[in-house]
Write an enzyme that holds these catalytic residues in place. Structure first.
Site, PDB file in Angstrom:
ATOM      1  N   LYS A 125       0.844  -1.194   0.000  1.00 47.78           N
ATOM      2  CA  LYS A 125       0.000   0.000   0.000  1.00 47.78           C
ATOM      3  C   LYS A 125       0.878   1.241   0.000  1.00 47.78           C
ATOM      4  O   LYS A 125       1.881   1.306   0.733  1.00 47.78           O
ATOM      5  CB  LYS A 125      -0.911  -0.013   1.220  1.00 47.78           C
ATOM      6  CG  LYS A 125      -1.879   1.167   1.306  1.00 47.78           C
ATOM      7  CD  LYS A 125      -2.767   1.032   2.541  1.00 47.78           C
ATOM      8  CE  LYS A 125      -3.786   2.151   2.631  1.00 47.78           C
ATOM      9  NZ  LYS A 125      -4.682   2.012   3.801  1.00 47.78           N
ATOM     10  N   SER A 202      -9.465   2.018   2.998  1.00 49.28           N
ATOM     11  CA  SER A 202      -8.632   2.792   2.092  1.00 49.28           C
ATOM     12  C   SER A 202      -7.596   1.974   1.317  1.00 49.28           C
ATOM     13  O   SER A 202      -6.983   2.488   0.375  1.00 49.28           O
ATOM     14  CB  SER A 202      -7.896   3.873   2.881  1.00 49.28           C
ATOM     15  OG  SER A 202      -7.035   3.299   3.857  1.00 49.28           O
ATOM     16  N   SER A 226      -9.930  -0.218   6.999  1.00 49.91           N
ATOM     17  CA  SER A 226      -9.268  -0.039   5.698  1.00 49.91           C
ATOM     18  C   SER A 226      -8.629  -1.288   5.120  1.00 49.91           C
ATOM     19  O   SER A 226      -8.258  -1.300   3.946  1.00 49.91           O
ATOM     20  CB  SER A 226      -8.227   1.081   5.788  1.00 49.91           C
ATOM     21  OG  SER A 226      -8.860   2.327   5.918  1.00 49.91           O
TER      22      SER A 226
END
Length: 511
Positions: A125, A202, A226
């Site tokens: 990420k 996210s 997330s």
């Protein structure tokens, strides 16, 4: 290289199970990396499904059926073919990944593998720093200068021989649950080839990359859901770890009281393996000091017989869509059949109340970390994200202390609620992945059952529970702090009973 995929044939769920049974007979997961020299690797990754789990790929490497170089080449080819549409990756490290794969193959040829997943690629990420690469955090507000440090989680995996494949997209500053990003682009949920749907956030790019068969593993972060939101929306496995198990050093913070690191994968078995590699002390994260992390693999196959599992009342589940609720009820019934004891009991407060308290604390802490990027009227941060962060400016020191006190009271109350139970079961999300065109950024339904986990300082596992009109619904298994292994044990019992939980999306089987 920017955005890059390549291929193979799909393996049916039944074939995947037979392959896994063969692998299990060949080598237990605890011995995957204990091999000697002399293995001849002649076949390629083409014989494996593009949706093979990390454990299956590792076992194939162990018996000489493929090479790490072939696995990475295939991942690059699949990214080149599919990621132009999916938009999962910010950047792919083609040359570095191939070099790391060659090094992994060389180690394996002389019996010097570094760990059970040596030679397996993973996505990162774009919130984790990696030395030599810029961290954008989904925004144009950062400098774009290459990082000088590598995050603890990334370093732990690479030291175990895993291969950093590329940076995956995120919601700007990781502050959003839908997975949208109007600045750098929204990754598309691979579950619907006709309608652009929310990937969940996210850790949006991480969820999409794993679900679409681009990589078997991705790192995510979870502040209010997330990791679990994209796991639910994209139909993969996501583990929100207990704060203190996995160090957060080198991670761009959103709300330090809640931030955690976790993997997105295609099996519960993989989630347990990844946790075993990720957990441990991090000199940059005091929360990991003096923590005796249990081995998540030790009890993974113990089943659920005798475990007491709590479910919320009808009132608490009032916002859940009918199709999602039906799958939730069926999954709970299956756990009963596997020997678990189920008890329904209303939560002390509504999920919406927990969600609101978490949101206030997140805003206050996000303002502390991100205010330099949003204070100016000429800020390049997207107005929606900027407004979320600016809301924290309204929470002064006195109110923040009140919220911290309220959080402690709620934690004590919730622990009393869980007395006598090993875990709490909820739907991960109350809804299915909506079309992007229908999203209301002012609403946060995906946090209905996820935010309370971060508020209570607990851990949770999201596992695919079934499909509704081709879209995934998921089960969330919530456990006490440091009881991550219990959640994995429950999820694994379902995985074994069903012969696997992940179902590949249509349209991504080739090449």
């Amino acid at each position: 290289m920017r955005r890059a995929p390549f291929g193979a044939t799909m393996m049916s769920k039944g074939s995947a199970v037979m392959f896994h049974l063969f692998v299990s007979q060949a080598a237990s997961i605890y011995g995957l990396w204990q091999e000697g020299p002399g293995i001849t690797m002649t076949d390629t990754a083409e014989k494996l499904s593009p949706f093979a789990t990390a454990s299956e790929l590792a076992a194939s490497l162990r018996i000489g059926a493929t090479t790490s170089t072939d696995i990475v080449r295939r991942a690059l080819g699949r990214a080149a073919m599919h990621d132009g549409q999916l938009h999962a990756f910010v950047e792919i490290f083609s040359e570095a990944a191939l070099a790391a794969a060659a090094a992994a193959d060389e180690r394996r040829s002389r019996g010097a593998v570094l760990g059970p997943l040596d030679g397996i690629p993973f996505a990162v990420k774009d919130l984790f720093h990696m030395a030599g690469y810029a961290t954008s955090a989904g925004s144009k507000a950062l400098s774009g200068q290459p990082a000088t440090i590598t995050a603890n989680a990334v370093r732990r995996l690479t030291q175990a021989g895993m291969i950093a494949f590329g940076k995956a997209h995120t919601v700007e500053f990781a502050f959003g649950g839908w997975g949208t990003n109007a600045i750098l682009g929204t990754p598309l949920n691979p579950r619907d080839c006709d309608v652009a749907r929310a990937p969940g956030g996210s850790s949006s790019g991480s969820g999409v990359a794993v679900a679409a068969g681009l990589v078997p593993v991705a790192l995510g972060t979870d502040t209010g859901g997330s990791v679990r939101n994209p796991a639910s929306m994209c139909g993969v496995v996501g583990l929100k770890t207990s704060v203190g198990l996995v160090g957060r050093g080198g991670l761009l913070p959103l709300a330090a009281s809640f931030d955690s690191v976790g993997p997105l994968v295609r099996s519960v078995e993989d989630a347990a393996l990844l946790l075993s590699l990720l957990q441990g002390p991090d000199p940059s994260d005091p929360a990991t000091f003096c923590v005796s992390a249990p081995d998540p693999l030790q009890t993974l196959e113990h089943g659920v017989k005798g475990l007491r599992l709590r479910i919320p009342s009808e009132r608490d589940l009032g916002s859940v869509q009918d199709g999602v609720l039906t799958i939730f009820r069926a999954t709970v019934q299956q756990l009963t059949g596997l020997g678990a004891e189920i008890e329904e009991k209303a939560m002390p407060r509504s999920p919406e109340e927990y969600m609101a308290t978490t949101g206030d604390l997140m805003a206050a802490e996000a303002w502390h970390h991100m205010r330099e990027y949003v204070e100016s009227e000429t800020s390049v941060v997207h107005p929606v994200i900027r407004a979320r962060i600016l809301r924290g400016r309204e929470i002064d020191g006195a109110r923040y202390q009140e919220l911290l006190g309220l959080r402690r009271d709620l934690q004590a109350e919730f622990l009393r609620y869980l007395e006598g139970a090993h875990a709490l079961l909820t739907p991960t999300a109350p809804i299915l992945a909506p079309p992007l065109a229908e999203i209301d950024e002012a609403k946060t339904p995906l946090g209905t059952f996820t935010r309370l986990v971060n508020l209570m300082d607990m851990a949770a596992l999201s596992v695919p529970a079934g499909l509704v009109a081709g879209l995934p619904a998921a089960l969330q298994i919530v456990v006490r702090h440091f009881d991550d292994a219990v959640a994995l044990r429950i999820g694994r019992a379902l995985e074994v009973a069903r012969g696997g939980l992940f179902e590949p999306p249509q349209g991504y089987g080739q090449p």
